[in-house]
Motif scaffolding. Structure first.
Motif, PDB file in Angstrom:
ATOM      1  N   ALA A  82     -13.202 -21.212 -16.853  1.00 43.77           N
ATOM      2  CA  ALA A  82     -14.760 -21.658 -16.956  1.00 43.77           C
ATOM      3  C   ALA A  82     -15.663 -20.264 -17.154  1.00 43.77           C
ATOM      4  O   ALA A  82     -16.819 -20.357 -17.417  1.00 43.77           O
ATOM      5  N   LYS A 102     -13.704 -24.241 -20.265  1.00 39.71           N
ATOM      6  CA  LYS A 102     -14.146 -25.436 -19.416  1.00 39.71           C
ATOM      7  C   LYS A 102     -15.779 -25.245 -19.684  1.00 39.71           C
ATOM      8  O   LYS A 102     -16.414 -24.308 -19.471  1.00 39.71           O
ATOM      9  N   PRO A 103     -16.309 -26.608 -19.450  1.00 43.69           N
ATOM     10  CA  PRO A 103     -15.753 -27.924 -19.526  1.00 43.69           C
ATOM     11  C   PRO A 103     -15.144 -28.269 -20.955  1.00 43.69           C
ATOM     12  O   PRO A 103     -16.018 -27.703 -22.087  1.00 43.69           O
ATOM     13  N   PHE A 104     -14.223 -28.687 -21.147  1.00 50.47           N
ATOM     14  CA  PHE A 104     -13.515 -28.850 -22.400  1.00 50.47           C
ATOM     15  C   PHE A 104     -13.371 -30.514 -22.608  1.00 50.47           C
ATOM     16  O   PHE A 104     -13.570 -31.323 -21.762  1.00 50.47           O
ATOM     17  N   ASP A 105     -13.612 -31.224 -24.085  1.00 44.75           N
ATOM     18  CA  ASP A 105     -13.481 -32.241 -24.393  1.00 44.75           C
ATOM     19  C   ASP A 105     -12.148 -32.650 -24.499  1.00 44.75           C
ATOM     20  O   ASP A 105     -11.211 -32.418 -25.144  1.00 44.75           O
ATOM     21  N   PRO A 106     -11.566 -33.912 -23.546  1.00 43.56           N
ATOM     22  CA  PRO A 106     -10.214 -34.219 -23.208  1.00 43.56           C
ATOM     23  C   PRO A 106      -9.737 -34.698 -24.717  1.00 43.56           C
ATOM     24  O   PRO A 106      -8.585 -34.458 -25.141  1.00 43.56           O
TER      25      PRO A 106
END
Lengths: 126, 448
Positions: A82, A102-106
């Motif tokens: 993060a 983070k945040p990541f796009d899954p």
């Protein structure tokens, strides 16, 4: 690919597992603390290790450091962080092949992992 | 008596007393010498006057004037010492015979032979005391100078050197026992100030660490739940977990967009906080301008597609820039995303590299064909939370921090950032890179 996912937050782990298994069709093993991360990484059965920076018992950076100190070859390590610009993470960056912030796009997670691995291979060959 | 002032006063008093005393003795000796010389001259005048009187008497030249002259000399003769001189003069005045004149002459010769050694003595004494005055003045002057240099300027110079070291050695300081005098008092005062500064530096360091720890924790605590929220929404919206209705998908899209916006705001707030807390160290390296621009274009491709704005570049190949690639990409991304937001659909945003607009400088320019910026807004837009409003363009949902972050990052690299714009005529945002080279010749052109 056989992926070791080291992430203590169960929600993020669920999302990452869903993305890796359903989008990328990879096999995922999940551990939630630093000690389990280290012992699993040493088995050598994984193609890539996703290592969260902050975990109980041992941080990702400490796991990385201990694995490298033992000198045993392991799968390439990608940090999940993060806060990728902290001095501690920067210190251990040379021991990893890259990081995913983070945040990541899954939906992009699998392609991000593939890009990092291919860049690492190109850098090594270069 | 350890006080420098007291010692200087005592030494000065002693020196002055000696100089004044020897000066007084010199003066007194010189006075005596002058007096004796005057008496000697007077003795010669006396004899001449008496001889002249004798010849006047012989010629029978007497007058009232002569009588007055004789009276005057009678008065003067009474003051003559020793007495035999007075008697000799009186005898000549009474009877200016050759015998009396001879007696007078012998008396005066005797008197002068008494005077000569005295004149000699006082002359030597005046010279002695005069030399003593000059020598003592010089000696005590140099002595005082030596004392001042050794006990005043040397310690002051040492203290000044320690103060310089305190500042230049990042405030490391070796405390020494001060002397029990004025210099020691000055040193004690500086030691107290140094202790205070060192204490405050320690306090600032721990505040800095507390700030750093807070930023680290805040960063983690804000981004972790957002990862779950964004991840869940993205997976649901993609249909991987099962088909959802169109209205459900619309709601998911709204939630995802707002999540992304929140993520951008948090990222920019944290970035700005880190930059202002000086926790964003740069890691500069040589990067190619081509790679920088193509990576940035790739990152913005989805955004540009949605906005229906093209990204183009001109004269951007053939350079290498000595920059932190992540940070400069952040700058370029911020400028390009702003340009795309404010560009009409179907238009292009162009990136151009200009070098030698001013000697040695390389400038990266971003041109758009938007509505332009009013002159009064051009300085304000680089401030935090400032942005030009655009009710027509739904993409304009920025945080107002992008340009403030870009400005700080460019200035960290030693460059400048600015805008040239006229309302209705589009805008050109630009930033300069101080250290760059051409890849063809690989000549280093560093501008400090």
């Amino acid at each position: 690919m056989n992926i070791l996912l080291c992430e203590d937050d169960p929600n993020i782990a669920t999302i990452a597992r869903l993305a890796l298994e359903h989008v990328g069709h990879h096999q995922v093993t999940w551990v939630a603390d630093g000690n389990a991360a280290k012992s699993n990484a040493m088995t050598g059965q994984f193609d890539v290790i996703l290592l969260d920076e902050m975990m109980p018992h041992k941080s990702g950076a400490d796991v990385c450091n201990e694995i490298r100190q033992l000198g045993q070859p392991t799968a390439p390590i990608i940090f999940l962080s993060a806060n990728p610009q902290t001095a501690r993470v920067e210190e251990f960056r040379p021991m990893t092949v890259g990081y995913i912030a983070k945040p990541f796009d899954p939906l992009q997670l699998c392609s991000q992992i593939e890009n990092i691995l291919s860049s690492a291979v190109n850098n090594k060959a270069g | 008596m350890k006080s420098i002032r007291a010692r200087l006063l005592v030494i000065s008093a002693i020196c002055l007393s000696i100089v004044v005393a020897s000066g007084f003795l010199t003066f007194a000796s010189f006075e005596q010498f002058s007096q004796l010389n005057s008496d000697l001259a007077q003795s010669y005048d006396l004899v001449d006057a008496m001889i002249a009187y004798k010849y006047k008497s012989l010629s029978g030249n007497t007058s009232q004037k002569t009588d007055k002259w004789i009276q005057n000399w009678r008065v003067r003769a009474k003051k003559l010492q020793p007495e035999f001189r007075a008697d000799a003069v009186k005898a000549v005045l009474k009877n200016p015979s050759t015998k009396n004149l001879r007696f007078l002459s012998r008396s005066e010769n005797e008197y002068r032979s008494y005077l000569h050694p005295l004149i000699d003595y006082f002359s030597r004494r005046a010279k002695f005391f005069g030399s003593l005055t000059v020598a003592s003045t010089l000696f005590f002057s140099f002595g005082l100078l030596f004392y001042v240099l050794l006990y005043l300027f040397a310690p002051l110079r040492d203290l000044s050197k320690r103060m310089e070291e305190f500042v230049h050695n990042r405030y490391s300081y070796e405390f020494a026992v001060p002397e029990p005098n004025e210099i020691g008092e000055l040193q004690s005062a500086f030691d107290r100030m140094a202790q205070q500064v060192l204490g405050q530096i320690e306090e600032l360091k721990s505040l800095d660490k507390a700030k750093s720890d807070f930023l680290s924790i805040a960063s983690h605590e804000l981004r972790t739940p957002l990862t779950s929220i964004k991840g869940s929404l993205a997976l649901l919206n993609s249909g991987i977990m099962g088909k959802i209705t169109e209205s459900a998908q619309n709601l998911m899209t709204i939630a995802l967009d707002e999540t992304d916006r929140l993520i951008r705001l948090i990222n920019e707030l944290l970035d700005l906080a880190k930059i202002e807390a000086r926790q964003f160290p740069l890691h500069p390296a040589w990067i190619s301008s081509h790679d920088l621009i193509s990576n940035t274009f790739q990152r913005l491709s989805g955004f540009c597609q949605t906005a229906q704005v093209r990204l183009e570049h001109a004269d951007t190949d053939g350079y290498e820039l000595y920059v932190d690639s992540d940070r400069i990409q952040q700058v370029l991304t911020n400028l390009l995303s702003n340009a795309v937001k404010y560009s009409p659909k179907g238009q292009a945003v162009t990136v151009k590299i200009v070098c030698d607009a001013e000697p040695g400088e390389l400038t990266v320019e971003v041109h758009d064909k938007g509505r332009g910026i009013a002159p009064e807004d051009q300085a304000l837009i680089f401030e935090k939370f400032r942005q030009a409003s655009s009710p027509q363009n739904p993409l304009v949902k920025g945080t107002g921090l992008g340009l403030a972050i870009a400005k700080t990052l460019v200035e960290q690299h030693g460059g400048t950032i600015g805008v040239r714009s006229r309302p209705g005529d589009g805008s050109t945002f630009y930033f300069t890179v101080p250290k760059w080279r051409r890849t063809a010749n690989a000549q280093l052109r560093a501008v400090v």
